[in-house]
Design a protein around this motif. Structure first.
Motif, PDB file in Angstrom:
ATOM      1  N   ASP B  51       0.789  -1.219   0.000  1.00  0.00           N
ATOM      2  CA  ASP B  51       0.000   0.000   0.000  1.00  0.00           C
ATOM      3  C   ASP B  51       0.823   1.272   0.000  1.00  0.00           C
ATOM      4  OD1 ASP B  51       0.871  -0.110   2.567  1.00  0.00           O
ATOM      5  OD2 ASP B  51      -1.081  -0.431   3.484  1.00  0.00           O
ATOM      6  N   ARG B  52       2.129   1.160  -0.009  1.00  0.00           N
ATOM      7  CA  ARG B  52       2.908   2.398  -0.080  1.00  0.00           C
ATOM      8  C   ARG B  52       4.291   2.171  -0.678  1.00  0.00           C
ATOM      9  NH1 ARG B  52       4.917   5.172   5.003  1.00  0.00           N
ATOM     10  NH2 ARG B  52       2.842   5.068   5.815  1.00  0.00           N
ATOM     11  N   ILE B  54       8.149   3.098  -0.337  1.00  0.00           N
ATOM     12  CA  ILE B  54       9.103   3.668   0.622  1.00  0.00           C
ATOM     13  C   ILE B  54       9.981   4.684  -0.100  1.00  0.00           C
ATOM     14  CG2 ILE B  54      10.948   3.226   2.265  1.00  0.00           C
ATOM     15  CD1 ILE B  54       9.910   0.465   2.643  1.00  0.00           C
ATOM     16  N   THR B  55      10.595   4.256  -1.173  1.00  0.00           N
ATOM     17  CA  THR B  55      11.431   5.175  -1.943  1.00  0.00           C
ATOM     18  C   THR B  55      11.765   4.539  -3.286  1.00  0.00           C
ATOM     19  OG1 THR B  55      13.493   6.434  -1.970  1.00  0.00           O
ATOM     20  CG2 THR B  55      13.577   4.327  -0.896  1.00  0.00           C
ATOM     21  N   ILE B  56      12.365   5.337  -4.157  1.00  0.00           N
ATOM     22  CA  ILE B  56      12.940   4.793  -5.385  1.00  0.00           C
ATOM     23  C   ILE B  56      14.444   4.962  -5.249  1.00  0.00           C
ATOM     24  CG2 ILE B  56      12.950   4.870  -7.903  1.00  0.00           C
ATOM     25  CD1 ILE B  56      10.341   6.422  -7.806  1.00  0.00           C
ATOM     26  N   SER B  57      15.171   3.882  -5.153  1.00  0.00           N
ATOM     27  CA  SER B  57      16.625   3.970  -5.059  1.00  0.00           C
ATOM     28  C   SER B  57      17.220   3.858  -6.450  1.00  0.00           C
ATOM     29  CB  SER B  57      17.190   2.846  -4.197  1.00  0.00           C
ATOM     30  OG  SER B  57      16.602   2.851  -2.950  1.00  0.00           O
ATOM     31  N   PHE B  68      15.215   0.943  -8.227  1.00  0.00           N
ATOM     32  CA  PHE B  68      14.555  -0.006  -7.342  1.00  0.00           C
ATOM     33  C   PHE B  68      13.348   0.691  -6.744  1.00  0.00           C
ATOM     34  CE2 PHE B  68      19.019  -0.997  -7.417  1.00  0.00           C
ATOM     35  CZ  PHE B  68      19.070  -2.376  -7.497  1.00  0.00           C
ATOM     36  N   HIS B  70      10.874   0.417  -3.964  1.00  0.00           N
ATOM     37  CA  HIS B  70      10.671  -0.354  -2.744  1.00  0.00           C
ATOM     38  C   HIS B  70       9.249  -0.159  -2.242  1.00  0.00           C
ATOM     39  CE1 HIS B  70      14.979  -1.062  -2.509  1.00  0.00           C
ATOM     40  NE2 HIS B  70      15.163   0.228  -2.713  1.00  0.00           N
ATOM     41  N   ILE B  72       5.925  -1.495   0.231  1.00  0.00           N
ATOM     42  CA  ILE B  72       5.649  -2.200   1.483  1.00  0.00           C
ATOM     43  C   ILE B  72       4.145  -2.189   1.737  1.00  0.00           C
ATOM     44  CG2 ILE B  72       5.927  -0.207   3.025  1.00  0.00           C
ATOM     45  CD1 ILE B  72       7.477  -2.116   4.900  1.00  0.00           C
ATOM     46  N   GLY B  73       3.688  -3.105   2.544  1.00  0.00           N
ATOM     47  CA  GLY B  73       2.266  -3.184   2.876  1.00  0.00           C
ATOM     48  C   GLY B  73       2.098  -3.692   4.291  1.00  0.00           C
ATOM     49  N   ARG B  76       4.478  -6.080   5.936  1.00  0.00           N
ATOM     50  CA  ARG B  76       5.797  -5.601   6.357  1.00  0.00           C
ATOM     51  C   ARG B  76       6.959  -6.289   5.652  1.00  0.00           C
ATOM     52  NH1 ARG B  76       2.361  -2.551   8.088  1.00  0.00           N
ATOM     53  NH2 ARG B  76       2.291  -1.728  10.195  1.00  0.00           N
ATOM     54  N   PRO B 101       3.533   9.578  -4.022  1.00  0.00           N
ATOM     55  CA  PRO B 101       4.849   9.926  -3.475  1.00  0.00           C
ATOM     56  C   PRO B 101       5.973   9.758  -4.483  1.00  0.00           C
ATOM     57  CG  PRO B 101       3.817   8.193  -2.148  1.00  0.00           C
ATOM     58  CD  PRO B 101       2.912   8.471  -3.268  1.00  0.00           C
ATOM     59  N   TYR B 105      10.240  11.783  -5.561  1.00  0.00           N
ATOM     60  CA  TYR B 105      11.475  10.994  -5.723  1.00  0.00           C
ATOM     61  C   TYR B 105      11.963  11.056  -7.162  1.00  0.00           C
ATOM     62  CZ  TYR B 105       9.790   9.085  -1.310  1.00  0.00           C
ATOM     63  OH  TYR B 105       9.319   8.947  -0.041  1.00  0.00           O
TER      64      TYR B 105
END
Lengths: 393, 159
Positions: B51-52, B54-57, B68, B70, B72-73, B76, B101, B105
């Motif tokens: 559902d979210r 975290i970031t794009i690395s 990448f 990343h 998460i839901g 976890r 979001p 990024y």
């Protein structure tokens, strides 16, 4: 009525750090927000690629002046996992103590700033006075008030003496008493309630959609906390709870932060009382094998993520840092829509924005007693002579 | 919080997009191609319960740029969707429509790596200052500071 662009920043009394907002307003109501964060870029990610693991930790600590321990911990625990070294339990406990003290000082600082933004300067003075106790403890333990420099790849730099442990424990009851007083204040002070309630509201769905992290997310009932979800240090051994709230506004964020202050105080007490005996560091190899790690850490402002890639040398190939504030900007831009212009400072302050500040020159006392600038080579030479005089540990 | 995702489950759900590998107990990585990344992320959101973001690395490995995503839901587990894009034509579809979001990024990556995100509503500078030359991307491995270029800030008068 035509839309008006209100530029705020980069230098503005309401902002603690340089950032530029272009607020598009229709009368008193905000229509849209545009951001420019470029005033603090220092190229740390690039610089980190050119330093070995011993030198990169002090550099990463300087990403942020408030959550400095967070950045070095996130990096150190990532590198340790790539190197497959296990750090001693005492070092894990000390890292946790510093991390939670850092969270306490950060949240107390935030509470003061938020109070100041709404013109409630008494609370600002009180919280910042109480914060001094936390700062004193950190200074006693690490020697520094801001950049603690406690982490090292393989453990921590300083051990805690029994005296440091007992003085820290003596300070905790007073702090806890003060925290309870803040809980009461937040619940009955009209000044706070009028400015915090219903301001900058984010629903649970909006938080998930815009990817807010940390206390901002937890205030809307989204219980993401990297300390529990992706356990590191000793958070699995220590009894503690994830603090959440359902209000979703600035009031909710205040409640979450005060709740976390209480939890942090309990974690610090537990760790100090149950500090295991033993060494505080192991000898880490100078070179890390080729590898990749996505290291998550719960900083005071929310989830911090370091993406680290190593290439078999003593330097990192890439370190990609995602700070919690960057993740929170999208939600700020969204929750400002349709709010009053006058609420900008408190809504922006509610995510505890940290644009990270820096100074690049070190002014210290030279041996002659005069202030002067020490170059990096001089500093290095001084360190080497000092270590030679001291002998092996 | 629900139970962690297992590798078999993720591999089964995402098999049309690429192979999944378990990097760590709560990290699963799926390698896919730039053309399918949008569908892969959509699928991860729908059927893996993520559902979210975290970031794009991002990383520059000398021959390609690696991205990448990343996710998460409630389980976890960090589901990372990895793609590689060529250095001579650094372009990929923007995710900001599906995941808000991602917008910020992507602006950051655009500044530092010069990767174009197709369909991004406002790919303007955010991290680098406005005086920074438009064709220089500091986090690329082959970037060198050019002594004759003005990178912003206070101009130093050389006598």
């Amino acid at each position: 009525m035509p839309e008006v662009i209100v530029p705020i920043g980069p230098h503005h009394p309401a902002l603690k750090e340089p950032v530029n907002f272009r607020v598009i307003a229709d009368g008193e109501k905000i229509v849209r927000l545009e951001l420019d964060l470029s005033y603090n870029h220092r190229g740390i990610e690039k610089a980190a690629e050119q330093r070995d693991f011993i030198r990169v930790l002090p550099l990463l600590e300087r990403v942020c002046g408030i959550c400095s321990h967070s950045h070095s911990s996130a990096f150190a625990k990532g590198i340790e996992e790539i190197m497959q070294i296990e750090i001693p339990p005492r070092a894990q406990y000390i890292r946790t103590i510093i991390a939670e003290l850092e969270r306490m000082h950060s949240h107390l600082l935030w509470l003061g700033v938020a109070a100041h933004e709404i013109g409630f300067n008494t609370l600002f003075m009180w919280t910042w006075r109480d914060r001094e106790l936390v700062q004193d403890t950190l200074e006693e333990m690490s020697g520094n008030r801001v950049h603690y420099g406690m982490n090292e790849v393989g453990g921590v730099r300083c051990d805690l003496t029994p005296h440091q442990v007992s003085t820290a424990l003596e300070r905790l009851p007073f702090l806890e008493e003060r925290i309870y007083q803040y809980v009461d204040m937040v619940n009955d002070q009209q000044t706070l309630l009028l400015r915090f309630k219903g301001v900058g509201k984010l629903t649970r769905e909006e938080v998930l959609k815009y990817g807010a992290v940390g206390p901002t997310a937890r205030a809307s009932g989204v219980d993401y906390d990297a300390r529990r979800d992706d356990p590191y240090f000793v958070y699995t051994e220590v009894p503690w709870n994830v603090v959440t709230d359902t209000n979703g506004d600035v009031y909710g964020r205040t409640c979450v932060r005060i709740g976390e202050l209480r939890e942090s105080a309990n974690i610090v007490r537990y760790c100090l009382e149950n500090l295991p005996k033993g060494p505080v560091r192991v000898n880490a190899p100078k070179i890390a094998p080729e590898g990749e790690i996505f290291s998550r850490y719960e900083a005071p402002r929310g989830e911090l993520a370091h993406f680290i890639r190593t290439n078999g040398t003593n330097k990192v190939e890439r370190v990609d840092i995602r700070t919690p504030t960057l993740a929170n900007w999208t939600s700020v831009a969204m929750c400002l829509v349709d709010q009053n212009l006058a609420d900008i400072p408190v809504i922006v302050a509610a995510i505890d924005p940290c644009l990270s500040c820096t100074s690049r020159i070190t002014l210290i006392n030279t041996p002659g007693g005069k202030p002067g600038i020490v170059t990096f080579d001089e500093l290095r030479k001084r360190g080497q002579t000092y270590c030679q005089e001291q002998g092996p540990p | 919080m629900t139970a962690l995702l297992t590798l078999d489950y993720v591999a089964e759900k995402m098999k049309e997009y690429g192979t999944a590998e378990q990097v760590r107990s709560n990290r699963i990585r799926i390698r896919t191609t730039p053309e399918r990344v949008s569908n892969a992320i959509q699928k991860a959101l729908e059927s893996l319960g993520c559902d979210r973001l975290i970031t794009i690395s991002t990383a520059d490995n000398g021959t390609t740029f690696e991205l990448f995503y990343h996710l998460i839901g409630p389980h976890r587990t960090v589901v990372s969707i990895a793609i590689e894009i060529p250095r001579d034509q650094p372009e990929v579809i923007s995710m900001s429509g599906i995941l808000s979001p991602a917008g910020i990024y992507e602006r950051q990556i655009h500044d530092l790596f010069g990767i174009m995100f197709r369909g991004h509503p406002g790919l303007k500078k955010i991290i680098l200052n406005e005086d920074w030359p438009a064709d220089e991307f500091p986090l690329r491995k082959d970037w060198k500071k050019n002594p004759d270029t003005y990178y912003g800030g206070i101009k130093v008068e050389r006598t």
